[in-house]
Write a protein that holds these residues in place. Structure first.
Motif, PDB file in Angstrom:
ATOM      1  N   PHE B 627     -20.064  -4.429  -2.775  1.00 22.08           N
ATOM      2  CA  PHE B 627     -20.908  -5.178  -3.717  1.00 22.08           C
ATOM      3  C   PHE B 627     -20.279  -6.494  -4.127  1.00 22.08           C
ATOM      4  CE2 PHE B 627     -23.040  -1.078  -4.599  1.00 22.08           C
ATOM      5  CZ  PHE B 627     -24.331  -1.499  -4.372  1.00 22.08           C
ATOM      6  N   GLY B 628     -19.060  -6.693  -3.686  1.00 16.81           N
ATOM      7  CA  GLY B 628     -18.375  -7.924  -4.043  1.00 16.81           C
ATOM      8  C   GLY B 628     -18.049  -8.013  -5.520  1.00 16.81           C
ATOM      9  N   LEU B 629     -17.768  -6.867  -6.105  1.00 17.98           N
ATOM     10  CA  LEU B 629     -17.432  -6.878  -7.529  1.00 17.98           C
ATOM     11  C   LEU B 629     -15.936  -7.131  -7.693  1.00 17.98           C
ATOM     12  CD1 LEU B 629     -19.531  -3.811  -8.691  1.00 17.98           C
ATOM     13  CD2 LEU B 629     -19.892  -6.186  -9.351  1.00 17.98           C
ATOM     14  N   PRO B 630     -15.593  -8.174  -8.390  1.00 15.50           N
ATOM     15  CA  PRO B 630     -14.169  -8.441  -8.582  1.00 15.50           C
ATOM     16  C   PRO B 630     -13.542  -7.357  -9.448  1.00 15.50           C
ATOM     17  CG  PRO B 630     -15.498  -9.945  -9.890  1.00 15.50           C
ATOM     18  CD  PRO B 630     -16.448  -9.134  -9.067  1.00 15.50           C
ATOM     19  N   ALA B 631     -12.388  -6.905  -9.048  1.00 15.35           N
ATOM     20  CA  ALA B 631     -11.758  -5.828  -9.797  1.00 15.35           C
ATOM     21  C   ALA B 631     -10.264  -6.059  -9.907  1.00 15.35           C
ATOM     22  CB  ALA B 631     -12.042  -4.496  -9.124  1.00 15.35           C
ATOM     23  N   LEU B 632      -9.711  -5.446 -10.885  1.00 18.09           N
ATOM     24  CA  LEU B 632      -8.283  -5.514 -11.126  1.00 18.09           C
ATOM     25  C   LEU B 632      -7.848  -4.092 -11.398  1.00 18.09           C
ATOM     26  CD1 LEU B 632      -5.678  -7.111 -12.033  1.00 18.09           C
ATOM     27  CD2 LEU B 632      -6.638  -7.043 -14.309  1.00 18.09           C
ATOM     28  N   LEU B 633      -6.826  -3.634 -10.681  1.00 16.97           N
ATOM     29  CA  LEU B 633      -6.386  -2.269 -10.912  1.00 16.97           C
ATOM     30  C   LEU B 633      -5.029  -2.304 -11.590  1.00 16.97           C
ATOM     31  CD1 LEU B 633      -6.902   0.731  -8.642  1.00 16.97           C
ATOM     32  CD2 LEU B 633      -4.751   0.457  -9.833  1.00 16.97           C
ATOM     33  N   ILE B 634      -4.967  -1.732 -12.746  1.00 20.57           N
ATOM     34  CA  ILE B 634      -3.689  -1.646 -13.438  1.00 20.57           C
ATOM     35  C   ILE B 634      -3.195  -0.222 -13.288  1.00 20.57           C
ATOM     36  CG2 ILE B 634      -2.544  -1.830 -15.651  1.00 20.57           C
ATOM     37  CD1 ILE B 634      -4.539  -4.030 -16.337  1.00 20.57           C
ATOM     38  N   ASP B 635      -2.108  -0.098 -12.575  1.00 19.66           N
ATOM     39  CA  ASP B 635      -1.604   1.227 -12.233  1.00 19.66           C
ATOM     40  C   ASP B 635      -0.804   1.778 -13.398  1.00 19.66           C
ATOM     41  OD1 ASP B 635      -0.708   3.495 -11.139  1.00 19.66           O
ATOM     42  OD2 ASP B 635       0.303   2.572  -9.423  1.00 19.66           O
ATOM     43  N   THR B 636      -1.300   2.850 -13.958  1.00 18.86           N
ATOM     44  CA  THR B 636      -0.603   3.424 -15.102  1.00 18.86           C
ATOM     45  C   THR B 636       0.301   4.573 -14.667  1.00 18.86           C
ATOM     46  OG1 THR B 636      -2.447   4.916 -15.483  1.00 18.86           O
ATOM     47  CG2 THR B 636      -2.480   2.847 -16.672  1.00 18.86           C
ATOM     48  N   GLY B 637       0.329   4.869 -13.393  1.00 21.10           N
ATOM     49  CA  GLY B 637       1.130   5.997 -12.918  1.00 21.10           C
ATOM     50  C   GLY B 637       2.564   5.591 -12.626  1.00 21.10           C
ATOM     51  N   ALA B 638       3.396   6.608 -12.423  1.00 21.49           N
ATOM     52  CA  ALA B 638       4.792   6.332 -12.150  1.00 21.49           C
ATOM     53  C   ALA B 638       4.993   6.037 -10.662  1.00 21.49           C
ATOM     54  CB  ALA B 638       5.649   7.522 -12.576  1.00 21.49           C
ATOM     55  N   ARG B 639       4.227   6.746  -9.824  1.00 22.75           N
ATOM     56  CA  ARG B 639       4.356   6.522  -8.388  1.00 22.75           C
ATOM     57  C   ARG B 639       3.134   5.768  -7.897  1.00 22.75           C
ATOM     58  NH1 ARG B 639       4.928  12.614  -7.281  1.00 22.75           N
ATOM     59  NH2 ARG B 639       3.618  12.453  -9.134  1.00 22.75           N
ATOM     60  N   PRO B 640       3.344   4.773  -7.132  1.00 20.13           N
ATOM     61  CA  PRO B 640       2.246   3.854  -6.836  1.00 20.13           C
ATOM     62  C   PRO B 640       1.270   4.331  -5.766  1.00 20.13           C
ATOM     63  CG  PRO B 640       4.267   3.056  -5.845  1.00 20.13           C
ATOM     64  CD  PRO B 640       4.621   4.315  -6.555  1.00 20.13           C
ATOM     65  N   GLU B 641       1.531   5.435  -5.039  1.00 21.36           N
ATOM     66  CA  GLU B 641       0.769   5.663  -3.808  1.00 21.36           C
ATOM     67  C   GLU B 641      -0.750   5.606  -3.992  1.00 21.36           C
ATOM     68  OE1 GLU B 641       2.049   9.962  -4.882  1.00 21.36           O
ATOM     69  OE2 GLU B 641       2.742   7.964  -5.358  1.00 21.36           O
ATOM     70  N   GLY B 642      -1.326   6.501  -4.836  1.00 20.57           N
ATOM     71  CA  GLY B 642      -2.787   6.619  -4.914  1.00 20.57           C
ATOM     72  C   GLY B 642      -3.453   5.329  -5.365  1.00 20.57           C
ATOM     73  N   ALA B 643      -2.970   4.790  -6.435  1.00 18.81           N
ATOM     74  CA  ALA B 643      -3.602   3.625  -7.031  1.00 18.81           C
ATOM     75  C   ALA B 643      -3.547   2.441  -6.082  1.00 18.81           C
ATOM     76  CB  ALA B 643      -2.930   3.288  -8.352  1.00 18.81           C
ATOM     77  N   ARG B 644      -2.391   2.301  -5.419  1.00 22.12           N
ATOM     78  CA  ARG B 644      -2.201   1.186  -4.503  1.00 22.12           C
ATOM     79  C   ARG B 644      -3.278   1.214  -3.413  1.00 22.12           C
ATOM     80  NH1 ARG B 644       1.906  -2.928  -4.157  1.00 22.12           N
ATOM     81  NH2 ARG B 644       0.262  -4.287  -3.397  1.00 22.12           N
ATOM     82  N   ARG B 645      -3.497   2.423  -2.870  1.00 25.19           N
ATOM     83  CA  ARG B 645      -4.467   2.531  -1.786  1.00 25.19           C
ATOM     84  C   ARG B 645      -5.872   2.203  -2.273  1.00 25.19           C
ATOM     85  NH1 ARG B 645      -5.375   7.736   1.452  1.00 25.19           N
ATOM     86  NH2 ARG B 645      -6.947   6.702   2.744  1.00 25.19           N
ATOM     87  N   LEU B 646      -6.155   2.711  -3.447  1.00 26.80           N
ATOM     88  CA  LEU B 646      -7.466   2.436  -4.024  1.00 26.80           C
ATOM     89  C   LEU B 646      -7.673   0.935  -4.188  1.00 26.80           C
ATOM     90  CD1 LEU B 646     -10.058   3.527  -5.282  1.00 26.80           C
ATOM     91  CD2 LEU B 646      -8.871   3.674  -7.467  1.00 26.80           C
ATOM     92  N   ALA B 647      -6.630   0.275  -4.682  1.00 27.90           N
ATOM     93  CA  ALA B 647      -6.725  -1.170  -4.887  1.00 27.90           C
ATOM     94  C   ALA B 647      -6.971  -1.870  -3.557  1.00 27.90           C
ATOM     95  CB  ALA B 647      -5.450  -1.696  -5.549  1.00 27.90           C
ATOM     96  N   ASP B 648      -6.323  -1.361  -2.527  1.00 22.89           N
ATOM     97  CA  ASP B 648      -6.486  -1.984  -1.215  1.00 22.89           C
ATOM     98  C   ASP B 648      -7.918  -1.881  -0.718  1.00 22.89           C
ATOM     99  OD1 ASP B 648      -3.946  -2.788  -1.182  1.00 22.89           O
ATOM    100  OD2 ASP B 648      -3.181  -1.183   0.110  1.00 22.89           O
ATOM    101  N   VAL B 649      -8.485  -0.652  -0.771  1.00 23.92           N
ATOM    102  CA  VAL B 649      -9.834  -0.513  -0.226  1.00 23.92           C
ATOM    103  C   VAL B 649     -10.856  -1.267  -1.070  1.00 23.92           C
ATOM    104  CG1 VAL B 649      -9.365   1.707   0.846  1.00 23.92           C
ATOM    105  CG2 VAL B 649     -10.365   1.642  -1.439  1.00 23.92           C
ATOM    106  N   ALA B 650     -10.577  -1.393  -2.352  1.00 30.15           N
ATOM    107  CA  ALA B 650     -11.540  -2.079  -3.228  1.00 30.15           C
ATOM    108  C   ALA B 650     -11.291  -3.575  -3.246  1.00 30.15           C
ATOM    109  CB  ALA B 650     -11.459  -1.519  -4.640  1.00 30.15           C
ATOM    110  N   GLU B 651     -10.265  -3.991  -2.540  1.00 30.08           N
ATOM    111  CA  GLU B 651      -9.825  -5.387  -2.588  1.00 30.08           C
ATOM    112  C   GLU B 651      -9.618  -5.824  -4.027  1.00 30.08           C
ATOM    113  OE1 GLU B 651     -12.327  -7.990  -0.391  1.00 30.08           O
ATOM    114  OE2 GLU B 651     -11.353  -7.512   1.512  1.00 30.08           O
ATOM    115  N   ALA B 652      -9.007  -4.943  -4.757  1.00 31.13           N
ATOM    116  CA  ALA B 652      -8.742  -5.252  -6.157  1.00 31.13           C
ATOM    117  C   ALA B 652      -7.319  -5.780  -6.290  1.00 31.13           C
ATOM    118  CB  ALA B 652      -8.909  -4.000  -7.002  1.00 31.13           C
ATOM    119  N   ARG B 653      -7.128  -6.612  -7.249  1.00 32.73           N
ATOM    120  CA  ARG B 653      -5.790  -7.060  -7.563  1.00 32.73           C
ATOM    121  C   ARG B 653      -5.007  -5.869  -8.101  1.00 32.73           C
ATOM    122  NH1 ARG B 653      -4.632 -12.659  -8.430  1.00 32.73           N
ATOM    123  NH2 ARG B 653      -6.839 -12.983  -8.000  1.00 32.73           N
ATOM    124  N   TYR B 654      -3.767  -5.724  -7.710  1.00 29.04           N
ATOM    125  CA  TYR B 654      -3.026  -4.537  -8.112  1.00 29.04           C
ATOM    126  C   TYR B 654      -1.888  -4.941  -9.037  1.00 29.04           C
ATOM    127  CZ  TYR B 654       0.104  -0.539  -7.695  1.00 29.04           C
ATOM    128  OH  TYR B 654       0.922   0.517  -7.975  1.00 29.04           O
TER     129      TYR B 654
END
Lengths: 382, 674
Positions: B627-654
């Motif tokens: 949808f081309g929705l700009p997004a920003l992902l702020i990772d609140t977790g200690a280990r980056p794996e899940g959030a990082r991947r999500l940010a990648d597929v959503a093309e969100a800033r991480y």
């Protein structure tokens, strides 16, 4: 689709008055259905709910009375919950204000003692020897008002029929020496707000439009009300008001019952209700008159000035406007109380209204400016 | 649109179900805790009976409204367009006396039609100002029907409110000024299709709220095919004897003698009181009762008990009585107070002592000269209180009860402020009015320019310089007339915070997250952006705060955000995306700020399961990108794996939170919002 022939049929626009009478025939063209049976009295003649019958809301009432005693405090902003009687209180003020003397025939209701040169009417027309007594204007600025009606414009009718270039004064002229009330001030268009603030600050309305060029006195107390949930007020607008009050819905059941009870009694018999409060109204009016007379003689000792300064310092308010308003407000309150000297007691009571909207904003400090002012008051006056 | 389909129900949906009362496919079946009271609530007759009683109440409300449109303020009618609504409206019109003005007001009405103003066409034809009266003044003594009332702009709402309050409309427009009576009642048709309800400021002033969205033709029955409404409509005896009102009967019978005695007594005293038409005792008592009931139902506004008192009086008047009986109060509470309930009254009033009322019975310290009250039998008034409260409770739709019980007491306000956002926020590039100005520095507003020029035509033609053109049919426009459109300068940004409030975002992290959001809120405040808040935890996601500019509200909602439960990440992203797409449709530019650790463990259907939930979350992330929705992902977790991947597929800033100090974070949002 939702079809509604009955309503649509009756909605057929009124036939347009194309060739009709030349006068601004709004009243005449408005449907007059007053002959219908069992119609309560016209809303245009119902008296306002008496000021003295308002339950609670002490801060708002105090602020309005102070503005009535000393208009130079610079406007009152009333912000708060729905249905707390903001408009009621302000409209009630009109009935309470002592009458003023004015130059007869002057559209700006000039003070007979003022300089005639300041007024375009009095400068040209000889002032009659006798002045008249007129009520202090409390002018409502309705939403949807257009700029020409606010500022004033060329009188079209005279221009068309007589070929004269005459100025037709607007709401600002009518509000001269009185109050201008804007309900839902946060919904007013920005350019109108700017214009109003400008005139309120200078006391002069400058008209440059439609080939007209004139200045007329427009000294009024700006009173605004609104609900913060409908949108916030621009910060620049906020601190142009001298006093800012917060009103909240009373939570105590006793107070709530009394509010509803009085409102209900008023609705059923407005005239009888007002009559019952006539004495209280008279007394309050007298209090305002006395306070005005006393105002010039109320002493502001150095100690009070120092307290005010310390309070503003503790709160970090910008500029001197806060201190000035605080002082004026405290003096007006002392006058209302019948005291001849401003003391810390007065300052404490007016501090929230005079200062809460001048704090450097921390938008997230929800404890809010009121709590901050109260804290500072406690520290400074402990 | 497509994104919206797949999403779980955000708050609005749930809200509708709660109001609708009947939407049993609503959130109840979504795996939430079953309503503890479900077994005892519905009256024996089942839902058909409930809806029949809703219909009867609706007819009664219509009859009362028709008897005095202005004093009751009006009716909010929630119902989709269809035969049921038609029939109700037919009934209402039939109940109004012959010749009552009826007007239909489009939600997007302009001021010159609403309040009155210059009639442009006629003015041009006549060459002098011709004015037209406004709809509000025309409807004096009658009613105004507003379709799509939920779409009214804040400005229109404020104008309607002012007219309702004063019974008059003040016009200061286009060179005319005046004040005209405008005592109308409003019928607001709320289609219920949108999430947003009718503006609170307006519905607060209207006595009745009728919800026919769950009423079917079957419940109306043939008997009422042509409902003969009149002021004399018999008071509905529903639900017949079994229902909740049935339970009231014995209590009412028990009370009646004492009540009548009290009334008789007060009429004796009334000889003194009535000389000035002051309130007599049962009336004062009635108001305490209504206030106490309103308080018990969690109704904050003081207009509610006042309107209830008016309606009670109206009921009495229609019955030809001067005084109020408890039946009047019961009916007023049922019709006016019950639909406004925001919480359940204490289920058994006799268990919990109610000291409030005893206080209330005494005169307030600031004693008014109006009420000369004698001490009264407290036991009796207390009973009256209970009866009225019970009646109001009986009229609350059963699903509302279930919802409220499941969700605990709701805070005040709810949806207020939605209009405000629309009010002060004209969208991108939309004209928000016109002003005198230079067309070289703005877009010419032709209509406004003509409007300004129109009244002067005759005069201008008469003037010498224009003699040349006086014969031509053209319009003389002078520089003074020229109006330009005022446009919103920049695109308005709405930052949607989508917050992971689950247990895995452990509690201290939630606190940190809240802190982070506060910083971002401050940033938004400075930029005059709007903010919205979506939270997800447990079984689903919820729009906690619709787009608003009120920082205070955002702060309040955030502070009250509960934590714990699973992580329905996909549901959260879906809800945020739906909201974002809605904002984009409205002309705004949304930015999603997703605060999560990325460890999803609840799938869209509300079931557990890390693998499926994770896949769905990634799919939702891809949807954001699609949808081309700009997004920003702020990772609140200690280990980056899940959030990082999500940010990648959503093309969100991480942005991982541990490094996200105040400055870095707001800089990141600023970059994302451009």
């Amino acid at each position: 689709m939702f079809e509604d022939p009955h309503v649509i049929a009756s909605e057929a626009k009124q036939s347009r008055d194309v060739s009709g009478s030349p006068e601004r025939s709004w009243m005449a063209s408005a449907p007059l259905r007053n002959d219908r049976a069992k119609r309560p009295q016209s809303p245009l003649t119902v008296p306002a709910f008496p000021f003295t019958a308002i339950v609670g809301q002490d801060e708002m009432r105090q602020a309005l009375l102070i503005a009535a005693v000393d208009p130079s405090v610079g406007g009152v902003l009333v912000f708060g919950d729905r249905g707390t009687g903001k408009s009621t209180a302000i409209r009630a003020l009109a009935a309470l204000l002592p009458k003023m003397r004015a130059v007869p025939g002057c559209p700006y209701a000039c003070d007979p003692d003022s300089s005639p040169q300041a007024c375009p009417h009095c400068a040209v027309n000889q002032r009659p020897k006798k002045s008249v007594e007129t009520p202090v204007p409390v002018v409502d600025l309705p939403l949807g008002a257009t700029e020409d009606r606010v500022v004033g414009a060329l009188d079209l009718e005279r221009a068309l029929s007589l070929g004269e270039k005459a100025f037709e004064p607007g709401l600002l002229a009518r509000a001269n020496r009185g109050f201008l009330y804007i309900d839902e001030v946060n919904l007013l268009e920005d350019h109108l707000v700017d214009l109003l603030l400008d005139v309120a600050a200078s006391g002069i309305n400058t008209v440059e439009r439609e080939g007209l060029s004139l200045r007329h006195p427009a000294k009024f107390v700006l009173v605004g009300s609104g609900n913060p949930e409908e949108g916030e007020l621009r910060p620049q607008l906020l601190d142009r008001f001298g006093l800012a009050c917060e009103v909240t819905t009373p939570t105590e059941i006793k107070t709530r019952i009394e509010v509803v009870r009085r409102r209900d009694a008023f609705e059923r018999d407005p005239h009888g209700f007002c009559e019952a409060y006539a004495k209280a109204e008279k007394a309050t009016q007298k209090r305002i008159t006395k306070a005005r007379e006393r105002l010039g003689e109320v002493a502001v000792p150095d100690a009070a000035l120092e307290s005010a300064a310390r309070l503003c310092l503790a709160l970090g308010t910008d500029g001197l406007r806060g201190e000035l308003t605080l002082m004026r407000t405290a003096r007006a309150l002392a006058a209302l109380d019948g005291d001849m000297t401003v003391t810390d007691h007065h300052i404490k009571r007016v501090a929230p209204s005079a200062l809460r909207h001048r704090l450097r904003r921390n938008p997230l400090d929800e404890s809010g400016s009121t709590a901050r002012v109260e804290r500072a008051v406690e520290e400074v006056f402990s | 649109m497509g994104g919206g389909r797949a999403t779980p129900r955000p708050l609005g949906e749930e809200d509708r179900a709660r109001r609708g009362g009947m939407d049993s496919a609503g959130p109840l079946s979504q795996g939430a805790t079953p309503p503890p009271s479900a077994s005892r609530l519905p009256p024996p007759g089942g839902e058909g009976d409930v809806q029949r009683s809703v219909w009867t109440d609706a007819l009664r409300a219509a009859a009362l409204f028709a008897a005095d449109p202005h004093s009751s303020g009006g009716i909010v009618l929630r119902a989709g367009s269809g035969p049921v609504r038609e029939r109700w409206l037919d009934g209402l019109r039939a109940a109004l006396p012959e010749g009552t003005p009826l007007r239909r007001m489009p939600a997007a009405i302009a001021d010159d039609r609403l309040l009155g103003g210059l009639d442009l066409a006629a003015t041009l034809r006549a060459g002098r100002p011709v004015t037209q009266s406004g709809l509000l003044a025309e409807a004096d003594g009658g009613m105004i029907v507003v379709p799509m009332a939920e779409r009214l702009s804040a400005g229109t709402v404020a104008r309607l409110c002012a007219a309702l309050d004063t019974g008059a409309v003040s016009v200061e427009r286009d060179g005319m000024h005046g004040r005209h009576p405008a005592r109308f009642g409003l019928v607001l048709l709320d289609e219920g299709a949108e999430d947003e309800p009718v503006a609170e400021a307006l519905s607060d002033r209207l006595a009745f709220r009728v919800d026919l969205s769950a009423v079917g033709l079957r419940e109306i029955g043939n008997a009422t095919l042509r409902p003969r409404l009149s002021s004399q409509l018999p008071r509905p005896q529903v639900p017949a004897s079994e229902g909740l009102e049935g339970r009231l009967q014995p209590a009412a019978r028990r009370l009646r003698p004492s009540f009548e005695a009290a009334e008789a007594a007060s009429q004796d005293q009334g000889l003194i009181g009535s000389q000035r038409g002051s309130a007599n005792k049962p009336d004062g008592d009635a108001i305490s009762t209504l206030c106490a009931t309103a308080a018990d139902l969690g109704i904050v506004s003081l207009r509610a008990p006042l309107l209830a008192a008016r309606i009670a009086r109206l009921v009495a008047r229609l019955d030809g009585r001067a005084g109020l009986t408890e039946a009047d109060l019961v009916e007023a509470a049922r019709l006016v107070l019950a639909p406004r309930a925001t919480r359940l009254p204490a289920s058994d009033p006799s268990e919990a002592p109610e000291p409030r009322f005893e206080e209330g019975a005494g005169p307030a310290p600031n004693d008014s000269p109006m009420d000369g009250e004698a001490p009264e039998s407290e036991a009796q008034s207390k009973n009256l209180d209970e009866i009225v409260l019970e009646a109001a409770r009986a009229a609350i739709p059963p699903n509302l009860l279930a919802q409220l019980l499941a969700g605990g007491p709701r805070l005040r306000g709810g949806k207020a402020g939605r209009m405000g956002a629309a009010a002060s926020a004209p969208r991108t590039g939309r004209p928000i009015g016109s002003r005198a100005g230079d067309p070289r520095r703005g877009r010419l507003d032709l209509i406004a320019t003509l409007r300004a020029a129109a009244p002067w035509q005759r005069l201008r033609r008469r003037q010498v310089p224009y003699a040349v053109i006086s014969g031509s049919p053209g319009i003389v426009v002078l520089p003074d007339d020229i109006r330009i459109k005022t446009l919103r300068q920049r695109t308005e940004t709405t930052t949607i915070f989508c917050v992971d409030a689950s247990g895995s975002a452990a509690l201290e992290r939630l606190a940190e997250t809240k802190g982070a959001i506060e910083l971002l809120l401050a940033e938004s405040y400075v930029r005059r952006d709007r903010v919205a808040l979506v939270a997800f935890r447990g079984a689903g996601a919820e729009v906690m705060l619709p787009p608003t500019r009120s920082l205070a509200r955002a702060k309040r909602v955030l502070a009250g955000l509960p934590g714990g439960g699973g992580t329905p990440l996909a549901a959260g992203i879906d809800a945020a995306a739906t909201l974002a797409l809605g904002i984009r449709r409205g002309g705004g530019s949304p930015v999603i700020v997703l605060l999560t650790d990325g460890r999803a463990n609840v799938s869209r259907s509300g079931e557990g399961g890390r693998v499926r939930a994770g896949e769905e979350a990634l799919a939702a992330g891809r949807m954001l990108r699609a949808f081309g929705l700009p997004a920003l992902l702020i990772d609140t977790g200690a280990r980056p794996e899940g959030a990082r991947r999500l940010a990648d597929v959503a093309e969100a800033r991480y942005v991982p939170l541990p490094h996200a100090d105040a400055g870095a974070m707001s800089a990141a949002v600023r970059a994302a919002t451009g």
